[in-house]
Design an enzyme around this catalytic site. Sequence first.
Site, PDB file in Angstrom:
ATOM      1  N   HIS A 278      47.446  34.700  34.787  1.00 28.33           N
ATOM      2  CA  HIS A 278      48.454  35.405  35.584  1.00 28.33           C
ATOM      3  C   HIS A 278      49.766  35.562  34.827  1.00 28.33           C
ATOM      4  O   HIS A 278      50.105  34.753  33.966  1.00 28.33           O
ATOM      5  CB  HIS A 278      48.726  34.638  36.878  1.00 28.33           C
ATOM      6  CG  HIS A 278      47.812  35.006  38.000  1.00 28.33           C
ATOM      7  ND1 HIS A 278      48.272  35.475  39.212  1.00 28.33           N
ATOM      8  CD2 HIS A 278      46.463  34.984  38.096  1.00 28.33           C
ATOM      9  CE1 HIS A 278      47.246  35.718  40.003  1.00 28.33           C
ATOM     10  NE2 HIS A 278      46.140  35.423  39.350  1.00 28.33           N
TER      11      HIS A 278
ATOM     12  N   GLU B  42      44.835  42.881  38.896  1.00 25.64           N
ATOM     13  CA  GLU B  42      45.715  43.059  40.054  1.00 25.64           C
ATOM     14  C   GLU B  42      47.053  43.604  39.586  1.00 25.64           C
ATOM     15  O   GLU B  42      47.549  43.228  38.514  1.00 25.64           O
ATOM     16  CB  GLU B  42      45.963  41.727  40.789  1.00 25.64           C
ATOM     17  CG  GLU B  42      44.722  40.990  41.224  1.00 25.64           C
ATOM     18  CD  GLU B  42      44.345  39.901  40.227  1.00 25.64           C
ATOM     19  OE1 GLU B  42      45.128  39.628  39.291  1.00 25.64           O
ATOM     20  OE2 GLU B  42      43.249  39.341  40.369  1.00 25.64           O
TER      21      GLU B  42
END
Length: 320
Positions: A38, A107
């Site tokens: 992330h 994402e």
Amino acid sequence: MVQIGYTMMTEQAGPRALVQDVVAAERAGFDFSVTSDHYFPWLASQGHAPYAWSVLGAAAQATSTIPLMTYVTCPTTRYHPAVIAQKAATLQLLAEGRFRLGLGSGESLNEHVVGGGWPAPHVRLEMLEEAVHIIRALFDGGYVNHHGAHFDVENAKLWDLPEQRVPLGIAVSGGRSCALAGRLADLVIATEPKGELLSEFDRHGGAGKPRVGQVPVCYDPDRDAAIDRAHDQFRWSLGGWKVNSELPGPAAFDQATQFVRKEDIAAIPCGADVDAFVEAVRPYAEAGFTEVALVQIGGAQQAPFIDWARSTLLPALREL
């Protein structure tokens, strides 16, 4: 027997803590480990987002037996697939054959940071497929030139290739991604215990290959404290993939989940009732998953969870 894994969740702990925790997980007897990749945490309350590949390199040197895996890396926007191939090959060498490369379509939360916009879902899958072909070609050795719809590769070659080829996993959520994984992946990744996903994977060539799931849990001797922590840090998970892949940052996830109640997170086992944790994993075993990675919620609560897992949870789960 379903193998049980440990998750280094980069959204909730700093790099040194992540490495220390996976060392402890190896000693506790977890069968494998996975690592998120992330740029942002889902919610500001999680508080972290170190560079996963540096963490993995350190983990490869600090451990000796536990397998490592990205769960998952997006090879299309923030990273170019040629760079992903180099990173994965290097990590496989450092880990002496213990690394698997898990890939997904990504994402907006993490990929928007490079300023290239966020493509529509069907375009993201096209990009993922093209990226996988590039990575596989570089793993084959030799020079690679590629001029495709989404990526260009000019005279690229991996100079340090491991003898043991890096296995590729692809995350799936529907028919198109299952077909892609069945054709091009060595294993399949899913975060829901849906047998139909595995059936589609098998139908397109995935029969007999590993299938890896993931389950959030929140161990704490104080069940109320566990519920509070799960609600504070993991309520984002109730949004579903179609929502979670589109929101651009922690503030958006906070706003989108402002009406989620504590009782709404009942699907996450909270507390210290081992039977509840076993029942959370059971649907994956029954659906046909061969491996399930556990995510202990709360960066500061990893050590007590790992101790409890060693003495109580892992023996119970292995009876599945």
